[in-house]
Write a protein that holds these residues in place. Sequence first.
Motif, PDB file in Angstrom:
ATOM      1  N   GLY A  81      -9.070 -18.051 -12.318  1.00 43.26           N
ATOM      2  CA  GLY A  81      -7.710 -18.103 -11.800  1.00 43.26           C
ATOM      3  C   GLY A  81      -7.181 -16.748 -11.352  1.00 43.26           C
ATOM      4  O   GLY A  81      -5.987 -16.498 -11.353  1.00 43.26           O
ATOM      5  N   PHE A  82      -8.099 -15.895 -10.995  1.00 42.62           N
ATOM      6  CA  PHE A  82      -7.668 -14.570 -10.501  1.00 42.62           C
ATOM      7  C   PHE A  82      -7.299 -14.641  -9.027  1.00 42.62           C
ATOM      8  O   PHE A  82      -7.827 -15.470  -8.291  1.00 42.62           O
ATOM      9  N   LEU A  83      -6.439 -13.729  -8.654  1.00 42.06           N
ATOM     10  CA  LEU A  83      -6.216 -13.517  -7.218  1.00 42.06           C
ATOM     11  C   LEU A  83      -6.848 -12.175  -6.881  1.00 42.06           C
ATOM     12  O   LEU A  83      -6.440 -11.138  -7.402  1.00 42.06           O
ATOM     13  N   ASN A  84      -7.876 -12.215  -6.053  1.00 45.57           N
ATOM     14  CA  ASN A  84      -8.522 -10.979  -5.626  1.00 45.57           C
ATOM     15  C   ASN A  84      -7.905 -10.536  -4.302  1.00 45.57           C
ATOM     16  O   ASN A  84      -7.829 -11.320  -3.363  1.00 45.57           O
ATOM     17  N   LEU A  85      -7.511  -9.265  -4.260  1.00 49.94           N
ATOM     18  CA  LEU A  85      -6.753  -8.808  -3.103  1.00 49.94           C
ATOM     19  C   LEU A  85      -7.403  -7.618  -2.428  1.00 49.94           C
ATOM     20  O   LEU A  85      -7.911  -6.713  -3.093  1.00 49.94           O
ATOM     21  N   LYS A  86      -7.361  -7.621  -1.115  1.00 44.73           N
ATOM     22  CA  LYS A  86      -7.824  -6.460  -0.360  1.00 44.73           C
ATOM     23  C   LYS A  86      -6.655  -6.006   0.509  1.00 44.73           C
ATOM     24  O   LYS A  86      -6.039  -6.818   1.205  1.00 44.73           O
ATOM     25  N   ILE A  87      -6.374  -4.710   0.430  1.00 44.97           N
ATOM     26  CA  ILE A  87      -5.176  -4.209   1.106  1.00 44.97           C
ATOM     27  C   ILE A  87      -5.461  -3.876   2.570  1.00 44.97           C
ATOM     28  O   ILE A  87      -6.568  -3.477   2.913  1.00 44.97           O
ATOM     29  N   LYS A  88      -4.452  -4.022   3.414  1.00 40.36           N
ATOM     30  CA  LYS A  88      -4.596  -3.615   4.813  1.00 40.36           C
ATOM     31  C   LYS A  88      -4.369  -2.104   4.924  1.00 40.36           C
ATOM     32  O   LYS A  88      -3.444  -1.570   4.303  1.00 40.36           O
ATOM     33  N   SER A  89      -5.151  -1.457   5.739  1.00 44.46           N
ATOM     34  CA  SER A  89      -4.979  -0.013   5.904  1.00 44.46           C
ATOM     35  C   SER A  89      -3.569   0.320   6.376  1.00 44.46           C
ATOM     36  O   SER A  89      -2.951   1.287   5.913  1.00 44.46           O
ATOM     37  N   GLU A  90      -3.049  -0.497   7.288  1.00 42.30           N
ATOM     38  CA  GLU A  90      -1.692  -0.244   7.800  1.00 42.30           C
ATOM     39  C   GLU A  90      -0.661  -0.112   6.692  1.00 42.30           C
ATOM     40  O   GLU A  90       0.254   0.686   6.757  1.00 42.30           O
ATOM     41  N   PHE A  91      -0.861  -0.966   5.689  1.00 40.88           N
ATOM     42  CA  PHE A  91       0.091  -0.968   4.593  1.00 40.88           C
ATOM     43  C   PHE A  91       0.045   0.359   3.830  1.00 40.88           C
ATOM     44  O   PHE A  91       1.069   0.917   3.440  1.00 40.88           O
ATOM     45  N   LEU A  92      -1.167   0.870   3.655  1.00 43.72           N
ATOM     46  CA  LEU A  92      -1.327   2.172   2.994  1.00 43.72           C
ATOM     47  C   LEU A  92      -0.684   3.280   3.828  1.00 43.72           C
ATOM     48  O   LEU A  92       0.043   4.133   3.314  1.00 43.72           O
ATOM     49  N   TYR A  93      -0.958   3.249   5.132  1.00 41.98           N
ATOM     50  CA  TYR A  93      -0.395   4.285   6.006  1.00 41.98           C
ATOM     51  C   TYR A  93       1.122   4.248   6.018  1.00 41.98           C
ATOM     52  O   TYR A  93       1.780   5.295   6.037  1.00 41.98           O
ATOM     53  N   ASP A  94       1.641   3.048   5.958  1.00 38.76           N
ATOM     54  CA  ASP A  94       3.077   2.903   5.962  1.00 38.76           C
ATOM     55  C   ASP A  94       3.692   3.559   4.715  1.00 38.76           C
ATOM     56  O   ASP A  94       4.659   4.312   4.783  1.00 38.76           O
ATOM     57  N   TYR A  95       3.052   3.302   3.578  1.00 37.65           N
ATOM     58  CA  TYR A  95       3.548   3.878   2.329  1.00 37.65           C
ATOM     59  C   TYR A  95       3.412   5.411   2.364  1.00 37.65           C
ATOM     60  O   TYR A  95       4.313   6.140   1.966  1.00 37.65           O
ATOM     61  N   LEU A  96       2.281   5.888   2.885  1.00 36.74           N
ATOM     62  CA  LEU A  96       2.049   7.336   2.946  1.00 36.74           C
ATOM     63  C   LEU A  96       3.065   8.026   3.856  1.00 36.74           C
ATOM     64  O   LEU A  96       3.519   9.129   3.572  1.00 36.74           O
ATOM     65  N   ASN A  97       3.425   7.360   4.936  1.00 39.52           N
ATOM     66  CA  ASN A  97       4.427   7.951   5.823  1.00 39.52           C
ATOM     67  C   ASN A  97       5.775   8.081   5.111  1.00 39.52           C
ATOM     68  O   ASN A  97       6.468   9.081   5.278  1.00 39.52           O
ATOM     69  N   GLN A  98       6.090   7.096   4.284  1.00 37.78           N
ATOM     70  CA  GLN A  98       7.328   7.208   3.509  1.00 37.78           C
ATOM     71  C   GLN A  98       7.228   8.329   2.485  1.00 37.78           C
ATOM     72  O   GLN A  98       8.159   9.091   2.280  1.00 37.78           O
TER      73      GLN A  98
END
Length: 588
Positions: A81-98
């Motif tokens: 019952g796990f949810l395995n997640l892979k993040i989008k690079s865009e999302f990382l870049y967005d956070y880094l820009n902030q």
Amino acid sequence: MQKFLDVVAEEVKEAFEAAGYDRELGKVSVSNRPDLCEYQCNGAMAGAKQYHKAPIMIAQDVAAKLEGSKAFSEVAAVAPGFLNLKIKSEFLYDYLNQMKATEKFGTIVEENPKKIIIDYGGPNVAKPLHVGHLRSAIIGESIKRICRYNGNEVIGDIHLGDWGLQMGLIIYELSLRKPELPYFDESFTGEYPAEAPFTISELEEIYPTASGKSKEDEAYKAKAMEATFKLQNGDKGYRALWHHIINVSVSDLKKNYERLHVDFDLWNGESSVHDRIPGMVERLKKEGYAYTSEDALVVDVKEETDTKEIPPCMILKSDGAALYTTTDIATIEERMEDMNPDEIIYVVDKRQELHFDQVFRCVRKTGMVKPETKLVFHGFGTMNGKDGKPFKTREGGVMRLEYLINEINEEMFKKISENKSMDEAEARKTAEIVALSAVKYGDLSNVAAKDYIFDIDRFTSFEGDTGPYLLYTLVRIKSILNKYAEQGGNVDAVSLAPVENESVKDLLKSLCSFNTMMQAAYEEIAPHRICAYIYELANGFNHFYHETKILTEEDATKKETYIAVLKLTKEIMETCIDLLGFEAPDRM
Ligand code: ARG
């Protein structure tokens, strides 16, 4: 700024809610199976009972709602019952820009800054600094910087050992060697000389000699105790001599601490509170806290819930002399009156835990601290040699800090000199910078309370989890940035635009967790967290560097983004090593 995992969890929480479940189940953590996924959510397992449903079904419901997600490129509901997640690079870049646009890279600073006193260093006047004092200085300095970075007002106090028997020993030994000095002439009425009647090296020889004699000769010891008592009770000549001892010793200490990049806001000592002791003792007696037991004055500090015996706190010895406990108690009273701190942190050898337990109980019981003021004993373990026993010189004696540092500098110099493009002066200077990182990182990367093995060969290595490896990595980044500038690029103007590249992703993810790590390092008073973090960053960068062409990249957007990632990595690494108390050279 919100922590990265909280931002990531936002969408998962919404998905839980949209599927008809409690949104709080949508917590996300870094995957403990990095081979399978990057992040994971175990909320479906936690919710199974509540919803009388197989966890896998809940996970599937949530996964369906996460289709077309902004944050994830892959969402998989897997058994049980796990949810395995892979993040989008865009999302990382967005956070880094902030992060880039936020002060201190998004560090969550104290909303209500505290006033914190850190009691560390604790060297003893006239005794040479030895390796035992090294840990207190290194750890305390880092804690001070971490607490400051998190927005607090922090005052570092060295709390010199300048008032006990060691002073009496020195004074008595001097009276035997130089009886003609005016300090020993009770009828002397003139001005005492401005010049000290000894040098630091003489002083450092006098103390061990005197201490040795006192252990073998009862009469000698009695005389030294008498001298201590006379000093504490204001004998004019002894006080004048004592001032010389302090001055000569403190200027030498300052030099040593400077080499370690350790500095104190206050140079108070045990003696600083001497004048308040009589009043304090009177009050403790009057209020019924202190009583006489076997001629000594004590305060009971045991509590009903104690599982081990906590002996009473001794305030005055039978001869009326103040003790280590007395000065520590009076120091807390003084700090409360003068500075009213919210917290006092003691960075001291963990073998002194009982002492601080007694002191803390005594000041609480007698109302010397306000109940909200936190008193923290941050005890550290012993620095051992490779044989697992407390670190010694080759001859088996106590290792002087100065010699130890010289030895490491020399070792580092040999390595740095292999770089033939440096002249000797630069190599020497670089060696000192890198050697300091070796010593400090070698210490701080361990959980402070644990003993650790001081291993010069390992600490000075350019490979593995060491200070020099980190500096080497940082120097490599600096050199790439310099070359970019030489090619006509403007490092200050580069922007982070999302590019797909798997080999940079680990580095991006590590960068994103900066404020999470900082919060843990601060709340747990744990410099080792910063060490683990920069090691991860350095590995992330090196992996990226080996897999990717950076300066020769033809796609301008990609190249600019890589440079921007490097710049951010450099800035964060520099912030981290500054919090640990060392810096990086420009090349090595
Ligand atoms: N001078 C002491 C020693 O060398 C350490 C002082 C620690 N600080 C304190 N407030 N007692 O053991």
